[in-house]
Enzyme design. Sequence first.
Site, PDB file in Angstrom:
ATOM      1  N   LYS A 380       0.838  -1.209   0.000  1.00  0.00           N
ATOM      2  CA  LYS A 380       0.000   0.000   0.000  1.00  0.00           C
ATOM      3  C   LYS A 380       0.869   1.254   0.000  1.00  0.00           C
ATOM      4  O   LYS A 380       2.049   1.200   0.356  1.00  0.00           O
ATOM      5  CB  LYS A 380      -0.933  -0.028   1.207  1.00  0.00           C
ATOM      6  CG  LYS A 380      -0.233  -0.033   2.553  1.00  0.00           C
ATOM      7  CD  LYS A 380      -1.220  -0.378   3.660  1.00  0.00           C
ATOM      8  CE  LYS A 380      -0.561  -0.363   5.023  1.00  0.00           C
ATOM      9  NZ  LYS A 380      -1.434  -0.905   6.071  1.00  0.00           N
ATOM     10  N   ARG A 474     -11.520  -0.965  14.012  1.00  0.00           N
ATOM     11  CA  ARG A 474     -11.398  -0.207  12.767  1.00  0.00           C
ATOM     12  C   ARG A 474     -12.245  -0.980  11.769  1.00  0.00           C
ATOM     13  O   ARG A 474     -13.452  -1.052  11.923  1.00  0.00           O
ATOM     14  CB  ARG A 474      -9.906  -0.115  12.377  1.00  0.00           C
ATOM     15  CG  ARG A 474      -9.626   0.876  11.278  1.00  0.00           C
ATOM     16  CD  ARG A 474      -8.124   1.047  11.021  1.00  0.00           C
ATOM     17  NE  ARG A 474      -7.489  -0.177  10.503  1.00  0.00           N
ATOM     18  CZ  ARG A 474      -6.207  -0.259  10.154  1.00  0.00           C
ATOM     19  NH1 ARG A 474      -5.410   0.798  10.265  1.00  0.00           N
ATOM     20  NH2 ARG A 474      -5.708  -1.378   9.682  1.00  0.00           N
ATOM     21  N   TYR A 607      11.622  31.682   3.491  1.00  0.00           N
ATOM     22  CA  TYR A 607      10.395  32.418   3.787  1.00  0.00           C
ATOM     23  C   TYR A 607      10.355  32.905   5.226  1.00  0.00           C
ATOM     24  O   TYR A 607      10.834  32.211   6.142  1.00  0.00           O
ATOM     25  CB  TYR A 607       9.183  31.500   3.592  1.00  0.00           C
ATOM     26  CG  TYR A 607       8.851  31.185   2.158  1.00  0.00           C
ATOM     27  CD1 TYR A 607       8.406  32.188   1.289  1.00  0.00           C
ATOM     28  CD2 TYR A 607       8.951  29.883   1.676  1.00  0.00           C
ATOM     29  CE1 TYR A 607       8.080  31.880  -0.025  1.00  0.00           C
ATOM     30  CE2 TYR A 607       8.621  29.578   0.372  1.00  0.00           C
ATOM     31  CZ  TYR A 607       8.181  30.576  -0.480  1.00  0.00           C
ATOM     32  OH  TYR A 607       7.865  30.281  -1.764  1.00  0.00           O
ATOM     33  N   MET A 656       8.307  24.085  -0.579  1.00  0.00           N
ATOM     34  CA  MET A 656       7.610  23.009  -1.271  1.00  0.00           C
ATOM     35  C   MET A 656       8.575  22.182  -2.130  1.00  0.00           C
ATOM     36  O   MET A 656       8.507  20.954  -2.140  1.00  0.00           O
ATOM     37  CB  MET A 656       6.489  23.579  -2.146  1.00  0.00           C
ATOM     38  CG  MET A 656       5.583  22.496  -2.727  1.00  0.00           C
ATOM     39  SD  MET A 656       4.297  23.138  -3.780  1.00  0.00           S
ATOM     40  CE  MET A 656       3.201  23.908  -2.606  1.00  0.00           C
TER      41      MET A 656
END
Length: 716
Positions: A380, A474, A607, A656
């Site tokens: 996964k 779950r 930043y 980013m």
Amino acid sequence: MKKEKLGGMDYFRLAAAFLVVAIHTSPLSSLQGDADFILTRIAARVAVPFFLMVTGYFLMPRYLFGKSGDVRPLTGYVKKVLLLYAAAILIYLPVNLYAGQFQEAGPGELLRMVVFDGTFYHLWYLPAAVTGVLIVWLLSRAFRLPAPVVGGTALLLYVAGLFGDSYYGWIEKTACIREKYDGMFRIFSYTRNGIFYVPVFLVLGAWISHIRKGGKRGTDFAGFILTFVLMMGEGLTLHRMGMQRHDSMYLMLPLCMFFLFRILAAARVKPAEWCRPVSTWIYLLHPLVIIAVRGGAKAVHLEKLLIDNSMMHYLAVCVLSFLFAVCLVFCMEKIPPRGRRAEQGKERAWIELSRQNLHRNVEILRGLLPEGCCLMPVLKANAYGHGAVLMARELNACGITSFCTATVTEAVQLRKKGIKGEILILGYTHPSQFPLLRRYRLMQTVVDASYAKILRKYGKRVKVHLKIDTGMHRLGERWEKINEIGRIFRYKNLVIEGAYTHLSADDGISPEERAFTEAQGQAFHKVMAQLEKRGYHCPKIHMQASYGVLNYPALAGDYARVGIALYGVLSRREDADCMPDGFLPVLAVKARIASVKEVHRGEPVGYGFGYTASMDRKIAVLAIGYADGLPRSLSNGNGQVVINGRKVPVVGYICMDQTMVDITGIPDVKQGDEAVVIGRSGDCEITAYDLAKQSGSITNEVLSRLGDRLVRGWAE
Ligand SMILES: *Cc1c(COP(=O)(O)O)cnc(C)c1O
């Protein structure tokens, strides 16, 4: 101690190369004829099968046992060997011409040389290896024969080959059989070739890789000594009886090789990669060195010492071949590999995967599982960031044929890339996607009783595993609701292939966690027993994930849904204590240095004044940011990367797409250099554990968030 392997094989490559040199120089001939026969015609015959088994070990399991449809490893190998062969043909061409070997050869003879016998005496190995690999591949993949049948065929070919080799005397008197063999010998000079000789050793190598665990070392040693002695007896007897047409193939040889190779494969010796190319070049070049030693000895009038004394001759050839090969390998490493290719995918930020470490982790995990319990790797979230398709292909090649994903989309992606075997979707699938389950032959988890009804309404046959909630709360139907669970078995269109539960506290072994986990196991078994009582059978059951395998071995079932441990880490560094030695991380993350600049005292970086230089600093800008999965919480000195073997801190806020680090005082850092974000450089290592700790999370999150912009590829 780390359980390093492969070193035994690496060093034996060198030994095997020197044994081949012995075959071609007869080191003991000036001392004692029988001793030389035993050494070069019997004992040294283990060398070539060993090389073939190495190929079998690394290349063939995926085809023989994994049923892999991926032909790239095969074509890669064939291409490499043919290239070597072409180079060797050219290298030996002057010698061929000088010796006048091609003078009388017609086109048929030339073809026979190139395809079977090799254009120089030792070169037969290269076309034979290619032929053998293709035969084994054809049998197992094109004809889809099961591995035992392929192995049996290879063995039969070998036995047939024996009668053209050491056992020729047996058929010599039977005219009709002899005619057949002599007919074959018009096509090739020996049965020691790609058809009769090679396949059995390829299959043996692959088989040893496949069975890996099991077998006692003592048995292997005893087996080797016994079969080796028997082979000596066999060889000498045949020799005395004058049976041999050639002396490469003995009945005992495959057996002897089986034990020898197992001993080497299990040896806990560090890998010595340099041995690999060096042994290849010794093999390829030693005949040239023999010519050189003879010529040289004559030139300086040392014939007595360097030619007539066979032992000295042998040693001279070995030493010179070795030095020659080492120099060659060293020089070739200095030549930059074709620039563009080597850097492909490494232009900005990338993930390097270690095939060797993955194989090792698989091997260790398999060793931990009891007989009958199979690994069902969890792929996964792009295989926890590692690249699901890359991982699945490689795992397929290790003989693994069951996988889990979280979503149907992940599973479909694997199928589209040709991944074989069963794939279980662990999570919820929307009814609109049910047709995908059938089209791509996927197994769906029945996440609770009401979901079972939805699947039933779909009406078409779907393979499923039932999920039972035994305490995690779950997914899964509550284990107490045995009637509801039993009812699912009456839904005709659901093919119930298995049932499972998930352990929620298996990462701990405190009395409380232990009690809870064991209660989960009992609840699950209770449900299974109740179902059996009502005549409902679940073919496969499973409970353990990574921590379950390590902490609760008694809860083993038919599968172990292993995720994080397969990738060589656990969730937290503290837990690594419960990991057996030898697990190694599969992944490293690296990034280019986009720019290097001076920042003056008082100037901010990045930043929002996150960082202001308190004195003049040197900054490197890395081409990786939080969009690539580098947690932003590593900003401002929280996190580090490794540059030139030194740890340097992140300065300012991670952006980013970029990250700034302080490289003041680190010499020789240039634009375009590499920085290691996860992994090792020199003595310095940053692990997924470090990033997890610094970002207040677990490795699972850090790894699974590694972004799509990172280019993933195998390092080896
Ligand atoms: C993710 C997951 C696993 C794998 O867990 P690891 O701890 O990474 O081994 C196993 N089973 C289920 C149901 C999961 O969701």
